[in-house]
Design an enzyme around this catalytic site. Structure first.
Site, mmCIF file in Angstrom:
data_model
loop_
_atom_site.group_PDB
_atom_site.id
_atom_site.type_symbol
_atom_site.label_atom_id
_atom_site.label_comp_id
_atom_site.label_asym_id
_atom_site.label_seq_id
_atom_site.Cartn_x
_atom_site.Cartn_y
_atom_site.Cartn_z
ATOM 1 N N GLU A 137 0.832 -1.208 0.000
ATOM 2 C CA GLU A 137 0.000 0.000 0.000
ATOM 3 C C GLU A 137 0.866 1.259 0.000
ATOM 4 O O GLU A 137 1.958 1.262 0.551
ATOM 5 C CB GLU A 137 -0.884 0.016 1.250
ATOM 6 N N ASP A 138 0.343 2.309 -0.593
ATOM 7 C CA ASP A 138 1.040 3.598 -0.562
ATOM 8 C C ASP A 138 0.892 4.274 0.791
ATOM 9 O O ASP A 138 1.849 4.768 1.365
ATOM 10 C CB ASP A 138 0.519 4.519 -1.681
ATOM 11 N N ASP A 167 -4.388 5.462 6.196
ATOM 12 C CA ASP A 167 -4.911 6.635 6.902
ATOM 13 C C ASP A 167 -5.853 6.111 8.008
ATOM 14 O O ASP A 167 -5.379 5.676 9.053
ATOM 15 C CB ASP A 167 -5.617 7.501 5.841
ATOM 16 N N PHE A 224 -2.476 16.306 4.640
ATOM 17 C CA PHE A 224 -2.749 15.750 3.319
ATOM 18 C C PHE A 224 -1.491 15.891 2.469
ATOM 19 O O PHE A 224 -0.919 16.968 2.351
ATOM 20 C CB PHE A 224 -3.923 16.456 2.643
ATOM 21 N N ARG A 265 0.836 12.415 -8.860
ATOM 22 C CA ARG A 265 1.364 11.052 -8.718
ATOM 23 C C ARG A 265 2.791 10.922 -9.254
ATOM 24 O O ARG A 265 3.554 10.062 -8.834
ATOM 25 C CB ARG A 265 0.472 10.054 -9.468
HETATM 26 P P1 IMP Z 1 -7.937 4.877 4.478
HETATM 27 O O1 IMP Z 1 -8.953 3.918 3.957
HETATM 28 O O2 IMP Z 1 -8.552 5.970 5.313
HETATM 29 O O3 IMP Z 1 -6.790 4.213 5.205
HETATM 30 O O4 IMP Z 1 -7.373 5.675 3.253
HETATM 31 C C1 IMP Z 1 -6.548 5.105 2.344
HETATM 32 C C2 IMP Z 1 -6.616 5.781 0.999
HETATM 33 O O5 IMP Z 1 -6.959 7.169 1.104
HETATM 34 C C3 IMP Z 1 -5.268 5.740 0.340
HETATM 35 O O6 IMP Z 1 -5.120 4.563 -0.411
HETATM 36 C C4 IMP Z 1 -5.260 6.995 -0.485
HETATM 37 O O7 IMP Z 1 -5.856 6.752 -1.733
HETATM 38 C C5 IMP Z 1 -6.134 7.953 0.274
HETATM 39 N N1 IMP Z 1 -5.345 8.887 1.120
HETATM 40 C C6 IMP Z 1 -5.284 8.923 2.468
HETATM 41 N N2 IMP Z 1 -4.500 9.919 2.900
HETATM 42 C C7 IMP Z 1 -4.042 10.538 1.796
HETATM 43 C C8 IMP Z 1 -3.159 11.670 1.581
HETATM 44 O O8 IMP Z 1 -2.635 12.317 2.511
HETATM 45 N N3 IMP Z 1 -2.921 12.005 0.289
HETATM 46 C C9 IMP Z 1 -3.460 11.330 -0.769
HETATM 47 N N4 IMP Z 1 -4.268 10.273 -0.614
HETATM 48 C C10 IMP Z 1 -4.572 9.885 0.652
HETATM 49 MG MG MG Z 2 -3.975 3.365 -1.921
#
Ligand code: IMP
Ligand code: MG
Length: 179
Positions: free
Chosen positions: A103-104, A107, A156, A169
């Site tokens: 995963e990148d 959050d 962010f 990206r």
């Molecule tokens: P989660 O489901 O809340 O853990 O969010 C994960 C997804 O939200 C990631 O795969 C990203 O696509 C997006 N995301 C969360 N934080 C950021 C950020 O700071 N910048 C860009 N994308 C984010």
């Molecule tokens: Mg992602």
């Protein structure tokens, strides 16, 4: 570049490319140690954001492994169920295998929790999670995150695969939003 503008927002540099590579080196070494006795692990890269991390991480793997790519498509389900995520592109049989999700960023953890649950239905031997970035103050899940590149605050960010409304990206560094 110290600053970038994407759509209506300004971003300033937060993590340089060389710092990114150092962090990946540490994660890569831990994965190599853990996987040395595993039979052909499969890295499952979650598109789109993970493409840069996946490429840099995989170049540091020195054992036989596979890499495959999946995508999570979000769409609004019935009003009562809210957000539904569909897993697309799982074209290999992962039953009995060691899977490492790549995963990148994690959050709130909602995405990884959903993916984890869907993959478990395919009966893998084990599932490990490798995330390049992690926001500990936002994480609300209990799934253990086995390999973490860099812990970041709740800002962010964009770059190194991550986007703001599809832009950013391509950036080699990571930038955070300027408020
Ligand atoms: P989660 O489901 O809340 O853990 O969010 C994960 C997804 O939200 C990631 O795969 C990203 O696509 C997006 N995301 C969360 N934080 C950021 C950020 O700071 N910048 C860009 N994308 C984010
Ligand atoms: Mg992602």
């Amino acid at each position: 570049m110290k600053r970038v503008k994407l759509h209506d927002k300004e971003f300033e540099i937060a993590i340089r490319y060389d710092q990114i590579q150092t962090a990946i080196g540490v994660v890569a070494q831990r994965i190599r140690e853990d996987m040395k006795d595993e039979h052909i692990p499969v890295f499952l890269s979650v598109l789109n954001g993970s493409f840069m991390f996946t490429a840099d991480l995989l170049k540091q793997m020195d054992f036989n492994c596979e890499v495959s790519f999946v995508k999570l498509a979000s769409y609004s389900g019935a009003a009562s169920t809210g957000k539904v995520q569909e897993l697309l592109g799982l074209d290999i049989d992962i039953s009995g295998r060691t899977v490492i999700i790549v995963e990148d960023i994690i959050d709130t953890g909602q995405t990884i929790a959903g993916l984890f649950k869907k993959l478990k239905r395919h009966h893998p031997k084990q599932i490990k999670v490798a995330t390049f970035l992690y926001k500990p103050d936002a994480y609300k899940q209990t799934i253990p995150l086995d390999y973490i590149g860099i812990r970041i605050p709740n800002d962010f960010i964009v770059g190194y695969g991550l986007d703001y409304d599809q832009l950013g990206r391509n950036l080699r560094n990571i930038y955070k939003i300027v408020n």
